[in-house]
Design an enzyme around this catalytic site. Structure first.
Site, PDB file in Angstrom:
ATOM      1  N   LYS A  42       0.620  -1.169   0.241  1.00 23.09           N
ATOM      2  CA  LYS A  42      -0.145   0.033  -0.103  1.00 23.09           C
ATOM      3  C   LYS A  42       0.940   1.213   0.070  1.00 23.09           C
ATOM      4  O   LYS A  42       0.548   2.232  -0.436  1.00 23.09           O
ATOM      5  CB  LYS A  42      -0.742   0.039   1.218  1.00 23.09           C
ATOM      6  CG  LYS A  42      -1.819  -0.870   1.393  1.00 23.09           C
ATOM      7  CD  LYS A  42      -2.325  -1.122   2.744  1.00 23.09           C
ATOM      8  CE  LYS A  42      -3.237  -2.309   3.156  1.00 23.09           C
ATOM      9  NZ  LYS A  42      -3.480  -2.305   4.669  1.00 23.09           N
ATOM     10  N   GLY A  43       2.119   1.049   0.519  1.00 24.05           N
ATOM     11  CA  GLY A  43       2.900   2.191   0.739  1.00 24.05           C
ATOM     12  C   GLY A  43       3.238   3.066  -0.319  1.00 24.05           C
ATOM     13  O   GLY A  43       3.243   4.506  -0.030  1.00 24.05           O
ATOM     14  N   GLU A  98       7.552   2.550  -6.147  1.00 22.41           N
ATOM     15  CA  GLU A  98       7.697   1.770  -4.799  1.00 22.41           C
ATOM     16  C   GLU A  98       8.070   2.831  -3.726  1.00 22.41           C
ATOM     17  O   GLU A  98       8.650   4.096  -3.931  1.00 22.41           O
ATOM     18  CB  GLU A  98       8.874   0.980  -4.868  1.00 22.41           C
ATOM     19  CG  GLU A  98       9.099   0.299  -3.469  1.00 22.41           C
ATOM     20  CD  GLU A  98       7.955  -0.531  -2.769  1.00 22.41           C
ATOM     21  OE1 GLU A  98       6.932  -0.017  -2.786  1.00 22.41           O
ATOM     22  OE2 GLU A  98       8.057  -2.014  -2.625  1.00 22.41           O
ATOM     23  N   ASP A  99       7.579   2.956  -2.666  1.00 26.16           N
ATOM     24  CA  ASP A  99       7.805   3.706  -1.417  1.00 26.16           C
ATOM     25  C   ASP A  99       9.296   3.914  -1.000  1.00 26.16           C
ATOM     26  O   ASP A  99       9.718   4.754  -1.044  1.00 26.16           O
ATOM     27  CB  ASP A  99       6.885   3.556  -0.338  1.00 26.16           C
ATOM     28  CG  ASP A  99       6.936   2.163   0.156  1.00 26.16           C
ATOM     29  OD1 ASP A  99       7.699   1.276  -0.415  1.00 26.16           O
ATOM     30  OD2 ASP A  99       6.004   1.812   1.123  1.00 26.16           O
ATOM     31  N   ASP A 102      14.591  -1.218   0.712  1.00 23.36           N
ATOM     32  CA  ASP A 102      15.282  -1.562   1.573  1.00 23.36           C
ATOM     33  C   ASP A 102      16.313  -2.749   1.482  1.00 23.36           C
ATOM     34  O   ASP A 102      17.187  -2.598   0.804  1.00 23.36           O
ATOM     35  CB  ASP A 102      14.133  -1.942   2.864  1.00 23.36           C
ATOM     36  CG  ASP A 102      14.848  -2.237   4.264  1.00 23.36           C
ATOM     37  OD1 ASP A 102      15.810  -1.491   4.536  1.00 23.36           O
ATOM     38  OD2 ASP A 102      14.274  -2.952   4.787  1.00 23.36           O
ATOM     39  N   LYS A 130      17.381   3.042   1.025  1.00 21.81           N
ATOM     40  CA  LYS A 130      18.355   2.590   2.138  1.00 21.81           C
ATOM     41  C   LYS A 130      19.205   1.682   1.578  1.00 21.81           C
ATOM     42  O   LYS A 130      19.171   0.587   1.639  1.00 21.81           O
ATOM     43  CB  LYS A 130      17.378   1.973   3.338  1.00 21.81           C
ATOM     44  CG  LYS A 130      16.524   3.005   4.087  1.00 21.81           C
ATOM     45  CD  LYS A 130      16.020   1.906   5.358  1.00 21.81           C
ATOM     46  CE  LYS A 130      14.957   2.305   5.913  1.00 21.81           C
ATOM     47  NZ  LYS A 130      14.427   1.452   6.842  1.00 21.81           N
ATOM     48  N   PHE A 151      14.398   3.547  10.465  1.00 23.49           N
ATOM     49  CA  PHE A 151      12.880   3.117  10.442  1.00 23.49           C
ATOM     50  C   PHE A 151      12.003   4.434  10.085  1.00 23.49           C
ATOM     51  O   PHE A 151      11.992   5.169  11.203  1.00 23.49           O
ATOM     52  CB  PHE A 151      12.295   1.959  11.488  1.00 23.49           C
ATOM     53  CG  PHE A 151      10.992   1.681  10.872  1.00 23.49           C
ATOM     54  CD1 PHE A 151      11.002   0.372  10.064  1.00 23.49           C
ATOM     55  CD2 PHE A 151       9.881   2.174  10.856  1.00 23.49           C
ATOM     56  CE1 PHE A 151      10.029  -0.101   9.403  1.00 23.49           C
ATOM     57  CE2 PHE A 151       8.670   1.640  10.601  1.00 23.49           C
ATOM     58  CZ  PHE A 151       8.679   0.532   9.778  1.00 23.49           C
ATOM     59  N   VAL A 152      11.489   4.595   9.083  1.00 18.25           N
ATOM     60  CA  VAL A 152      10.729   5.850   8.856  1.00 18.25           C
ATOM     61  C   VAL A 152       9.351   5.513   8.603  1.00 18.25           C
ATOM     62  O   VAL A 152       8.872   4.544   7.991  1.00 18.25           O
ATOM     63  CB  VAL A 152      11.353   6.611   7.411  1.00 18.25           C
ATOM     64  CG1 VAL A 152      12.652   7.231   7.835  1.00 18.25           C
ATOM     65  CG2 VAL A 152      11.438   5.771   6.421  1.00 18.25           C
ATOM     66  N   ASP A 158       4.585   2.994   6.798  1.00 13.72           N
ATOM     67  CA  ASP A 158       3.414   2.669   8.042  1.00 13.72           C
ATOM     68  C   ASP A 158       4.579   1.985   8.906  1.00 13.72           C
ATOM     69  O   ASP A 158       5.458   1.351   8.731  1.00 13.72           O
ATOM     70  CB  ASP A 158       2.373   1.928   7.534  1.00 13.72           C
ATOM     71  CG  ASP A 158       2.739   0.357   7.461  1.00 13.72           C
ATOM     72  OD1 ASP A 158       3.612  -0.007   6.602  1.00 13.72           O
ATOM     73  OD2 ASP A 158       2.310  -0.468   8.000  1.00 13.72           O
ATOM     74  N   ARG A 164       0.396   6.304   7.697  1.00 21.38           N
ATOM     75  CA  ARG A 164       0.595   6.497   6.475  1.00 21.38           C
ATOM     76  C   ARG A 164       0.504   7.875   5.949  1.00 21.38           C
ATOM     77  O   ARG A 164       0.861   8.461   4.946  1.00 21.38           O
ATOM     78  CB  ARG A 164      -0.004   5.334   5.612  1.00 21.38           C
ATOM     79  CG  ARG A 164       0.442   3.980   5.671  1.00 21.38           C
ATOM     80  CD  ARG A 164      -0.573   3.055   4.717  1.00 21.38           C
ATOM     81  NE  ARG A 164      -0.325   1.717   5.024  1.00 21.38           N
ATOM     82  CZ  ARG A 164       0.604   0.967   4.588  1.00 21.38           C
ATOM     83  NH1 ARG A 164       1.646   1.459   3.921  1.00 21.38           N
ATOM     84  NH2 ARG A 164       0.599  -0.319   4.909  1.00 21.38           N
TER      85      ARG A 164
HETATM   86  P1  IMP Z   1      12.398  -4.755   0.826  1.00 18.70           P
HETATM   87  O1  IMP Z   1      11.959  -5.789   0.017  1.00 18.70           O
HETATM   88  O2  IMP Z   1      13.465  -5.048   2.117  1.00 18.70           O
HETATM   89  O3  IMP Z   1      13.258  -3.887  -0.135  1.00 18.70           O
HETATM   90  O4  IMP Z   1      11.176  -4.239   1.229  1.00 18.70           O
HETATM   91  C1  IMP Z   1      10.769  -2.862   0.941  1.00 18.70           C
HETATM   92  C2  IMP Z   1       9.452  -2.862   1.846  1.00 18.70           C
HETATM   93  O5  IMP Z   1       9.682  -2.945   3.273  1.00 18.70           O
HETATM   94  C3  IMP Z   1       8.649  -1.454   1.460  1.00 18.70           C
HETATM   95  O6  IMP Z   1       8.048  -1.434   0.416  1.00 18.70           O
HETATM   96  C4  IMP Z   1       8.097  -1.224   2.965  1.00 18.70           C
HETATM   97  O7  IMP Z   1       6.703  -1.535   2.850  1.00 18.70           O
HETATM   98  C5  IMP Z   1       8.978  -1.993   3.866  1.00 18.70           C
HETATM   99  N1  IMP Z   1       9.844  -0.840   4.644  1.00 18.70           N
HETATM  100  C6  IMP Z   1      11.201  -0.903   4.539  1.00 18.70           C
HETATM  101  N2  IMP Z   1      11.791  -0.028   5.183  1.00 18.70           N
HETATM  102  C7  IMP Z   1      10.675   0.545   5.864  1.00 18.70           C
HETATM  103  C8  IMP Z   1      10.758   1.740   6.753  1.00 18.70           C
HETATM  104  O8  IMP Z   1      11.571   2.324   7.040  1.00 18.70           O
HETATM  105  N3  IMP Z   1       9.616   2.071   7.064  1.00 18.70           N
HETATM  106  C9  IMP Z   1       8.369   1.395   6.796  1.00 18.70           C
HETATM  107  N4  IMP Z   1       8.376   0.331   5.803  1.00 18.70           N
HETATM  108  C10 IMP Z   1       9.558  -0.043   5.369  1.00 18.70           C
HETATM  109 MG    MG Z   2       5.734  -1.469   0.377  1.00 15.32          MG
END
Ligand code: IMP
Ligand code: MG
Length: 178
Positions: A42-43, A98-99, A102, A130, A151-152, A158, A164
């Site tokens: 949803k982000g 994408e939001d 990570d 990140k 963590f943001v 969220d 959100r």
């Molecule tokens: P990845 O597969 O680890 O790159 O995951 C990315 C997803 O993890 C993002 O779409 C977010 O939903 C969640 N996420 C990663 N870091 C954060 C954060 O700092 N705050 C909130 N959601 C996060």
């Molecule tokens: Mg996400």
């Protein structure tokens, strides 16, 4: 919102100014052809709607739901599609919106999945990146802001479905648990 746990990292006006720049840049990079924005729920929905309105050209939009298991310290890399696209991608330029990137697990999986649908091209736009946290390689063509390993929340992001709808990106000072 006056929550003592929140510290503003990127204020709303900076987010909006950066999105206007990205909209100009992306519009210039895709002067013609079918361009599909794929919002990862949803982000990314706040970022996607603002980015789409910052575009100087027509875009199609669609939504995809993804859940990733075993994230954080024990990333299993297991990714599941919880809502698939309604539109076909064949022959289209695709921009995954994408939001935050990570570990890269979600987007690494998604790019491979969508490549099988024969789009003309696939790129990624992420509001936040990140880079320190990367476990899987992901090439992000359009990054709003690189941020440190904190963590943001806010502007779509969220913690346990909260925060959100903040218009700024904030650091959650005493959370979340690892
Ligand atoms: P990845 O597969 O680890 O790159 O995951 C990315 C997803 O993890 C993002 O779409 C977010 O939903 C969640 N996420 C990663 N870091 C954060 C954060 O700092 N705050 C909130 N959601 C996060
Ligand atoms: Mg996400």
């Amino acid at each position: 919102m006056t929550d003592p746990k929140l510290r503003v990292l990127i204020p709303a006006d900076k987010i909006q100014a950066r999105i206007r720049q990205l909209g100009e840049q992306i519009s210039g990079d895709y002067p013609e052809g079918d361009l599909h924005f794929i919002c990862i729920l949803k982000g990314a929905c706040f970022f996607m709607t603002d980015l789409a309105r910052a575009m100087a050209r027509d875009v199609a939009i669609d939504f995809m739901g993804i859940s990733t298991y075993g994230k954080g310290k024990t990333s299993s890399g297991e990714v599941k599609v919880t809502k698939d696209l309604d539109i076909l991608l064949e022959g289209a330029d695709v921009l995954i919106v994408e939001d935050i990137v990570d570990s890269g697990v979600t987007l690494n999986y998604l790019v491979h999945l969508l490549e099988q649908r024969r789009p003309k091209s696939i790129r990624i736009a992420a509001l936040l990146d990140k880079p320190e946290r990367r476990l899987r390689p992901v090439h992000v063509s359009y990054v709003g802001f690189q941020i440190p390993d904190k963590f943001v929340v806010g502007y779509g992001l969220d913690y346990a479905e909260r925060y959100r709808n903040l218009d700024a990106v904030c650091v959650l000072e005493d959370g979340p648990p690892e």
